[in-house]
Design a protein around this motif. Structure first.
Motif, short mmCIF file in Angstrom:
data_model
loop_
_atom_site.label_atom_id
_atom_site.label_comp_id
_atom_site.label_asym_id
_atom_site.label_seq_id
_atom_site.Cartn_x
_atom_site.Cartn_y
_atom_site.Cartn_z
N PRO A 1 11.91 15.31 -14.33
CA PRO A 1 10.50 14.99 -14.62
C PRO A 1 10.33 13.82 -15.58
N GLU A 2 11.25 13.67 -16.53
CA GLU A 2 11.15 12.55 -17.47
C GLU A 2 11.33 11.22 -16.75
N VAL B 1 8.42 7.85 -16.32
CA VAL B 1 8.71 6.42 -16.53
C VAL B 1 8.52 5.65 -15.23
N ILE B 2 8.99 6.22 -14.11
CA ILE B 2 8.79 5.57 -12.80
C ILE B 2 7.30 5.40 -12.52
N ALA B 3 6.52 6.45 -12.76
CA ALA B 3 5.08 6.39 -12.48
C ALA B 3 4.41 5.30 -13.30
N LEU B 4 4.75 5.19 -14.57
CA LEU B 4 4.15 4.16 -15.42
C LEU B 4 4.55 2.77 -14.97
N GLU C 1 12.40 -3.27 -16.00
CA GLU C 1 13.41 -2.39 -16.60
C GLU C 1 12.69 -1.57 -17.66
N ALA C 2 12.04 -0.51 -17.23
CA ALA C 2 11.22 0.30 -18.12
C ALA C 2 12.10 1.27 -18.91
N CYS D 1 -4.30 0.50 -15.26
CA CYS D 1 -3.29 1.44 -14.77
C CYS D 1 -3.75 2.88 -14.98
N PHE D 2 -3.92 3.61 -13.87
CA PHE D 2 -4.40 4.99 -13.93
C PHE D 2 -3.47 5.88 -14.74
#
Length: 166
Positions: free
Chosen positions: A58-59, A63-66, A91-92, A136-137
């Motif tokens: 989930p973590e 990060v992927i979603a953001l 590279e978040a 960004c939602f």
């Protein structure tokens, strides 16, 4: 555009097939998430929490979603402003720590690297990252800072000549 959007996900703890939750050390953290018409997603807990390091956790997904939401917002803004994006990568980095007595995300820093077509408005392309953050939602939905440190180059920039090294 509708004022409300609904997203339905079915999550199943598949680790149950490996045994019950009789002890913290022994139960599987594996799960699947499915969305009608999309590929099955298999995840686990972070290895720190006895999960499978080969599966998404989930973590990771936060990060992927953001990162993805910022990118999609940015690209839409560039289209509206006639900025032609040739390449985009990020590279978040998400950071979790104890704060207020709870483990939580304390920040995510996005590092978007963008190459635009030579002759397009470089300053507007850089400024579009601020607007993307505002639109960004996902960033608008989290309770921790989401920062971005963008690099935007024109394609004729010598640093941008080899996209793989960018």
């Amino acid at each position: 555009m509708p004022k409300e959007h609904i997203y339905r996900v079915s999550t199943v703890w598949t680790g149950a097939s490996q045994g019950t939750t009789s002890s913290y050390q022994s139960y599987s953290r594996e799960y699947t998430a499915s969305i009608e018409g999309k590929p099955l997603f298999v995840g686990s807990a972070d290895p720190t929490f006895r999960g499978d390091r080969h599966l998404h956790n989930p973590e990771d997904l936060v990060v992927i979603a953001l990162s993805a939401c910022h990118m999609l917002s940015y690209l839409a803004i560039c289209v509206r402003n006639r900025i032609r994006v040739i390449d985009y990568s990020d590279e978040a980095v998400g950071k979790m720590a104890y704060k207020d007595g709870k483990m939580k995300f304390i920040e995510v820093v996005l590092h978007p690297k963008v190459i635009i077509k030579a002759g397009d408005d470089l300053q507007s392309a850089i400024a579009a990252h601020h607007q993307a953050h505002q639109e960004c939602f996902i960033a608008n939905s989290v309770a921790f800072p989401v920062l971005n440190e963008p690099v935007v180059l024109e394609f004729n920039d010598p640093q941008a000549s080899n996209l793989k090294n960018f």
